[in-house]
Structures are given as C-alpha cells and as structure tokens.
Design an enzyme around this catalytic site. Sequence first.
Site, short mmCIF file in Angstrom:
data_model
loop_
_atom_site.label_atom_id
_atom_site.label_comp_id
_atom_site.label_asym_id
_atom_site.label_seq_id
_atom_site.Cartn_x
_atom_site.Cartn_y
_atom_site.Cartn_z
N SER A 108 76.82 31.61 10.90
CA SER A 108 75.99 30.72 10.09
C SER A 108 75.89 31.27 8.67
O SER A 108 75.73 32.48 8.48
CB SER A 108 74.59 30.63 10.70
OG SER A 108 73.68 30.11 9.74
N TYR A 131 76.35 25.78 4.42
CA TYR A 131 75.45 24.73 3.93
C TYR A 131 75.67 24.68 2.43
O TYR A 131 75.47 25.70 1.75
CB TYR A 131 73.99 25.11 4.19
CG TYR A 131 73.52 24.95 5.62
CD1 TYR A 131 73.55 23.71 6.24
CD2 TYR A 131 72.99 26.03 6.32
CE1 TYR A 131 73.08 23.56 7.54
CE2 TYR A 131 72.52 25.89 7.62
CZ TYR A 131 72.56 24.64 8.22
OH TYR A 131 72.10 24.50 9.49
N THR A 157 78.61 21.98 7.57
CA THR A 157 77.57 21.24 8.30
C THR A 157 77.07 20.10 7.42
O THR A 157 76.65 20.31 6.28
CB THR A 157 76.42 22.20 8.69
OG1 THR A 157 76.98 23.21 9.54
CG2 THR A 157 75.31 21.47 9.43
N LYS A 210 80.99 19.53 10.80
CA LYS A 210 80.00 19.69 11.88
C LYS A 210 78.81 18.77 11.67
O LYS A 210 78.17 18.80 10.61
CB LYS A 210 79.51 21.14 11.92
CG LYS A 210 78.41 21.37 12.97
CD LYS A 210 78.05 22.84 13.08
CE LYS A 210 77.08 23.11 14.21
NZ LYS A 210 75.70 22.77 13.94
N HIS A 234 72.96 18.60 15.93
CA HIS A 234 72.25 19.83 15.56
C HIS A 234 71.29 20.27 16.67
O HIS A 234 70.21 20.81 16.41
CB HIS A 234 71.50 19.62 14.24
CG HIS A 234 71.51 20.80 13.31
ND1 HIS A 234 72.36 20.88 12.24
CD2 HIS A 234 70.78 21.94 13.29
CE1 HIS A 234 72.13 22.02 11.59
NE2 HIS A 234 71.19 22.68 12.21
C1 LIG Z 1 67.71 28.52 16.15
C2 LIG Z 1 68.85 27.65 15.70
C3 LIG Z 1 69.37 27.79 14.42
C4 LIG Z 1 70.45 27.01 14.01
N1 LIG Z 1 71.05 27.23 12.80
C5 LIG Z 1 72.15 26.54 12.44
C6 LIG Z 1 72.85 26.85 11.24
O1 LIG Z 1 72.52 27.78 10.51
N2 LIG Z 1 73.91 26.08 10.92
C7 LIG Z 1 74.35 25.03 11.70
O2 LIG Z 1 75.32 24.35 11.37
N3 LIG Z 1 73.71 24.74 12.86
C8 LIG Z 1 72.66 25.48 13.24
N4 LIG Z 1 72.04 25.22 14.44
C9 LIG Z 1 72.60 24.17 15.32
C10 LIG Z 1 73.65 24.77 16.25
O3 LIG Z 1 74.78 25.20 15.54
C11 LIG Z 1 74.11 23.74 17.30
O4 LIG Z 1 74.56 22.59 16.65
C12 LIG Z 1 73.00 23.37 18.29
O5 LIG Z 1 72.17 24.48 18.55
C13 LIG Z 1 73.61 22.87 19.58
O6 LIG Z 1 72.66 22.45 20.51
P1 LIG Z 1 72.03 23.42 21.63
O7 LIG Z 1 71.06 24.29 20.91
O8 LIG Z 1 71.35 22.48 22.54
O9 LIG Z 1 73.15 24.21 22.24
C14 LIG Z 1 70.98 26.01 14.88
C15 LIG Z 1 70.45 25.89 16.16
C16 LIG Z 1 69.42 26.69 16.59
C17 LIG Z 1 68.90 26.55 18.00
#
Ligand SMILES: Cc1cc2nc3c(=O)[nH]c(=O)nc-3n(C[C@H](O)[C@H](O)[C@H](O)COP(=O)(O)O)c2cc1C
Length: 358
Positions: A108, A131, A157, A210, A234
């Site tokens: 990330s 981002y 993203t 994404k 997300h």
């Molecule tokens: C705590 C947390 C932080 C996240 N941070 C980012 C991020 O920095 N960039 C991003 O593209 N997605 C981020 N996401 C989304 C994840 O990449 C992913 O799309 C999502 O968690 C998938 O669903 P799931 O949590 O049910 O597996 C984050 C998700 C969580 C749970």
Amino acid sequence: MDWEFQTNHEIIVRARRNATGPVWDYLAGGSETETSMRRNRQALDSLAFIPRVLRDVSDIDLSTTILGHSSSLPLFLAPVASLQIVTPGGSLCCDDAAEELGLINIQSGHTEPSLEEIGLNTRHPKFYQIYVRGGIEWIKDLLGRAKDHNFKALVVTVDTCVYSNRERQKLNGWEPPTRKNSVGREYLAGLSWDIWDEMVKIWGGPMIIKGVGTVEDALMAVEHGASAIYVSNHGGRQLDHDRGSIGVLPDIVEAVNDKAEVYVDGGFMRGTDIVKAIALGARAVGIGKLQAFALAAGGQRGLMNCIDILRTEIEIAMGLLGVSSLDELNPSYLAKARPVGLSHEMSAFPHLPGGRLK
Ligand SMILES: Cc1cc2nc3c(=O)[nH]c(=O)nc-3n(C[C@H](O)[C@H](O)[C@H](O)COP(=O)(O)O)c2cc1C
C-alpha cells in the site's frame, strides 16, 4: 511446519485480543451501514459447489502466474494501509511472508515502512499501490522510485475519489494515520482517464486498475492499456450499498475476454471462497481483512500460518470437487444457492465466541 494456530477462527480470536481499542474497528469495519461489506460475504455465501467424483486427485497443483510471475497459490496480499499500527514491522511482515511463501504482495502507498525499504527488503516480485495525491511531477517522482525499487507492476486504486463515511471510526473518535494526513486529497477527487493515460506512459510497465465494479469501466480500462482489472469495492469500506464483489465478477470476466487478467477481492476468508472466484474466471484473489487479522494475531508468522490454513482449504476444496489444477475449474462447478445464515464480516467463522466478534 509446526504452526501455533490450527484454524483461522483462532487467529481471529487472537487478533481481536491484540488489536485493542479503535484498531479492531479500523480493520474489521466498513462504511456507513456496512451493507457492501456484508454483501461481499452474502455473494460468496450464495454460491454452492457441484462436485465430481472418481477423478484422480492424488496430485493437486495450486500454482499459477500473476502477470507472468509465478505464485504458489491463486491469491495475493491486497494493499492494506497503516500496518504499522497493526504489528511491529508493518508491511515488512507481509513482504517477508510473501517471499517465503512464493506469493505476490501489493505494498500500500499508505503503509509503513517506506517504498524504498520494502523494495530493497526482498527480491521476489511485488507490486506497488498508489493513491494519486499529487500532480504529474509528484506522480513521476513516485513511479520512478517504485520502478527503481523492484516493484514489477503498478496498482492504481480508483474507488477512493471521495473518502467514505466510516462510522465505527467516528464513534471511536479516532482516525487512522493516513486519514489524518489529508494532503493532496483533491488529486484523488480529480483523477480521470486522462491522468491514467499519463501514468501508463510514465510507468511504461504493467498497470492494474483496482476498484472496478462494472463491465463498462472494465472495458474502458482495457482500452486504456490496463494489464489487469481488479474487481473490488474496497472490502465494503468505500461506497455503501454496493453489490457483492464476486457477484459482478462473471460479467466482467466475460466482457474482458482474456484481454487482461482479472482479480477480485471482498470478503474472501476461506479456501472455498477462493476456489469459487477461480471457477468464475478470476486469475487470483486478494486478501485484505484476513491478512490484517493474521498480522494482528502474530505478525509475519501469524500471516504465514493463516495462509497455510487457506492453502490446505483450497487443496481440500479442489480435491473434493474432483479437480487437480486451477485451470480445470470453471462455472460448471458452481450453482446459485440461498445462504444458510445471516452474512456478515465474520460469517465464514461460525464457531467464534458468541457467533461474532465485535
Ligand atoms: C485496514 C485496511 C486498509 C486498507 N488499505 C488499503 C490501501 O491502502 N489501499 C487500497 O487500495 N486498498 C486498501 N484496502 C482495501 C483492500 O486492499 C481490499 O480491497 C479489501 O480489504 C478486500 O476486502 P476484504 O477486506 O474483505 O478482504 C484496505 C483494507 C483494509 C481492511
């Protein structure tokens, strides 16, 4: 290996104990009513398997490739922000685990340590998630640094043009470090296909988009040079009342028609979930919350333990379906079905204390 946890149930219970205060809600929560988050599970729970028997499954191969890089499993570590508040070492734990397990991790752009530290930490293929929070000069600088530091693909993203309303965080009176830093948010809101096109030229390598949830945007992404379409809402943390991710996957796979790889995430907690996505045409599945829970439970070792449990689950599901390799999976192994219970972010784990951890 001698693992501490036999089930991901135990990992989640330990994560709940370790992720104190608002950190748990940051990891486990979604936006507003959390309907999108629940629908991710509901869509997975609405698919049943159709198994075949008397096929030789004594040698099951779980390996695949992701943008030409080998991966020991059809899964990768989704980008997760602020991992430094989840486990000491932050995303170093993910990078080290990915190297040991032969997986791809997506770093990330909003987690610690820095791009440079992660890039130089290991030599296995890994991707960088951005981002867009600056103009073209800012983009050039960041992409140049990512390219110079061993990142093989860029993940952009696109489902965060506006920061969502995460009420668990508001109720806690708490914000993650990345939320507090609002520098450049206007660039996220202003992101467009023109800027994407500029980034394609600047990066000059594989680009993954994404946060796609429609056939129309998937087709536009292919037209605009995306190497992979990453279907995601997300994890239900952005737009509320969205559809469940795996529900939109088949139409996107059909429309993209092998012109790009297709990945998916959202609610994936079990090997069976991952096998469903591969059967519907996804190349690989991203793990977000489960990754974060495993890190909270035990850092790098917790994550490796968790993925080993998933690996066993995938192998069991494939064996019992009668398939020996991922490319044998197709939609004929699936049927629509009514979920057997209420779907929510913990519903893949029916033996949690009280049925659910809050
Ligand atoms: C705590 C947390 C932080 C996240 N941070 C980012 C991020 O920095 N960039 C991003 O593209 N997605 C981020 N996401 C989304 C994840 O990449 C992913 O799309 C999502 O968690 C998938 O669903 P799931 O949590 O049910 O597996 C984050 C998700 C969580 C749970």
